[in-house]
Design an enzyme around this catalytic site. Structure first.
Site, PDB file in Angstrom:
ATOM      1  N   SER A   1       1.420 -12.503   0.463  1.00  0.00           N
ATOM      2  CA  SER A   1       0.859 -13.608  -0.324  1.00  0.00           C
ATOM      3  C   SER A   1      -0.523 -13.967   0.221  1.00  0.00           C
ATOM      4  O   SER A   1      -1.473 -14.144  -0.541  1.00  0.00           O
ATOM      5  CB  SER A   1       1.793 -14.821  -0.311  1.00  0.00           C
ATOM      6  OG  SER A   1       1.981 -15.307   0.994  1.00  0.00           O
ATOM      7  N   ALA A   2      -0.662 -14.023   1.533  1.00  0.00           N
ATOM      8  CA  ALA A   2      -1.964 -14.366   2.116  1.00  0.00           C
ATOM      9  C   ALA A   2      -3.002 -13.290   1.815  1.00  0.00           C
ATOM     10  O   ALA A   2      -4.152 -13.600   1.496  1.00  0.00           O
ATOM     11  CB  ALA A   2      -1.823 -14.541   3.624  1.00  0.00           C
ATOM     12  N   ALA A   3      -2.572 -12.024   1.886  1.00  0.00           N
ATOM     13  CA  ALA A   3      -3.515 -10.934   1.597  1.00  0.00           C
ATOM     14  C   ALA A   3      -4.032 -11.062   0.164  1.00  0.00           C
ATOM     15  O   ALA A   3      -5.225 -10.869  -0.101  1.00  0.00           O
ATOM     16  CB  ALA A   3      -2.827  -9.586   1.789  1.00  0.00           C
TER      17      ALA A   3
ATOM     18  N   GLY B   1       7.235 -11.042   5.057  1.00  0.00           N
ATOM     19  CA  GLY B   1       6.912 -10.809   6.470  1.00  0.00           C
ATOM     20  C   GLY B   1       5.646 -10.025   6.719  1.00  0.00           C
ATOM     21  O   GLY B   1       5.151  -9.986   7.833  1.00  0.00           O
TER      22      GLY B   1
ATOM     23  N   GLY C   1       2.805 -10.648   5.097  1.00  0.00           N
ATOM     24  CA  GLY C   1       1.642 -11.464   4.754  1.00  0.00           C
ATOM     25  C   GLY C   1       1.060 -11.098   3.396  1.00  0.00           C
ATOM     26  O   GLY C   1      -0.147 -11.238   3.159  1.00  0.00           O
TER      27      GLY C   1
ATOM     28  N   ASP D   1      -1.340 -16.662   8.486  1.00  0.00           N
ATOM     29  CA  ASP D   1      -1.336 -15.477   7.608  1.00  0.00           C
ATOM     30  C   ASP D   1      -2.700 -15.264   6.958  1.00  0.00           C
ATOM     31  O   ASP D   1      -3.241 -14.160   6.971  1.00  0.00           O
ATOM     32  CB  ASP D   1      -0.281 -15.640   6.500  1.00  0.00           C
ATOM     33  CG  ASP D   1       1.120 -15.376   7.010  1.00  0.00           C
ATOM     34  OD1 ASP D   1       1.319 -15.395   8.238  1.00  0.00           O
ATOM     35  OD2 ASP D   1       2.013 -15.157   6.171  1.00  0.00           O
TER      36      ASP D   1
END
Ligand code: PMV
Length: 312
Positions: free
Chosen positions: A102-104, A98, A100, A145
């Site tokens: 993985s996106a970071a 929640g 983010g 994300d």
């Protein structure tokens, strides 16, 4: 050695609906993931993941992380068959479903590769690469994300369902405000939950259309609310958005507890954020006193929580 960073994020409006082309609003949070990449003589790539994380998070995501990094390297056209790469992840962003994470990490790795291999990527190119990385984590990421992770601030995001570029607009707040994010401690699979929502949408089209119409109105009103700095309205709309998320079946007992406790402690609005069925809750708590109050009560209940300013 190349280095790059990516912001964590919180979705304020529109998780799940964003997948189907509705606008969503996400805010970057002050914590980042930092990636470094170093060339090594052995072929292939290896990773040292030093990110702080809620228990179980990294293990659950390990296989997806492998696919994600392969995707990123393919996008960047980097061949590791002779000379390999050692990727290290760190930074203050605590990995929890929640936020983010993985996106970071995808954004941070994309930037670190651009730095190491002198690719000269601008934010749009970094974002496109991070999106490829996100594909490794779940089949149909909306792209919100990685967009928040790359650009920071508060973003209005709408995907183009015909495959064109998404609409990305920055929302400027007159002044930053405060939120509390709390973790249920449960790591949900985005792929699974998004799949379940899709099934429901396909089975009950009339029902879905009504809910989606209600959501579209919430999103447009929220946009105006941010422009007018009407945080009371934003809080109210967050509550309404949460109700729709309950209806589509993505809340859970722990999220309801967090939302209830936050509202009781005076939060102006509270909702689940991100995938749901675990993951995180976000509460709007303008002013440090209210923020500390909500944060303290959540911690007393034994949940992990974080205080952030958004719109900085
Ligand atoms: O759980 P998160 O923070 O990765 O958010 C997922 C958001 C969804 O709308 C459910 C999926 C997506 O791709 O936008």
């Amino acid at each position: 050695m190349g280095r790059g960073s990516g912001f964590g994020k919180v979705i304020l409006f529109g998780e799940h609906f964003v997948v189907y082309g509705f606008p969503a609003i996400a805010a970057a949070v002050g914590s980042t993931t930092i990636a470094t990449v170093r060339r090594i003589s052995e072929p292939g790539w290896k990773i040292t993941d030093n990110r702080p994380a809620v228990p179980g998070y990294k293990k659950k995501k390990l296989n997806e992380q492998k696919v994600s990094i392969d995707n990123i390297l393919r996008f960047a056209d980097i061949d590791v068959s002779q000379e390999g790469l050692h990727i290290t992840l760190g930074g203050k962003l605590v990995c929890a479903s929640g936020i983010g994470a993985s996106a970071a990490s995808c954004t941070a790795i994309a930037r670190a590769l651009s730095d190491e291999f002198r690719l000269g990527w601008d934010d749009n190119k970094v974002n496109a690469c991070a999106y490829e990385g996100e594909l490794g984590y779940h089949g149909t990421p909306s792209g919100i994300d990685n967009t928040a992770a790359t650009f920071g601030g508060i973003v209005w995001y709408k995907r183009d369902l015909n495959g064109g570029d998404p609409t990305i607009e920055t929302i400027k707040l007159k002044e930053p405000t405060d939120i509390v994010i709390a973790s249920t401690g449960i790591t949900a699979s985005t792929k699974e939950v998004v799949g379940d929502v899709r099934k429901l949408k396909e089975e009950k089209t009339k029902w879905w259309d009504q809910i989606a119409e209600d959501y579209a109105e919430i999103a447009e009103t929220a946009r105006k609310g941010f422009d007018d700095m009407d945080l009371q309205l934003i809080g109210l709309l967050m509550n309404q958005n949460h109700n729709l998320l309950i209806e589509i079946g993505v809340s859970c007992v722990e999220l309801e507890e967090l939302v209830g406790v936050s509202r009781q402690a005076g939060a102006w609005g509270a909702k689940l954020t991100g995938t749901g069925r675990g993951g995180n809750m976000v509460a709007l708590t303008p002013g440090r006193d209210l923020q500390n109050n909500v944060f303290g009560i959540i911690k007393q209940r034994g949940f992990s929580a974080w205080r952030y300013r958004i719109g900085v």
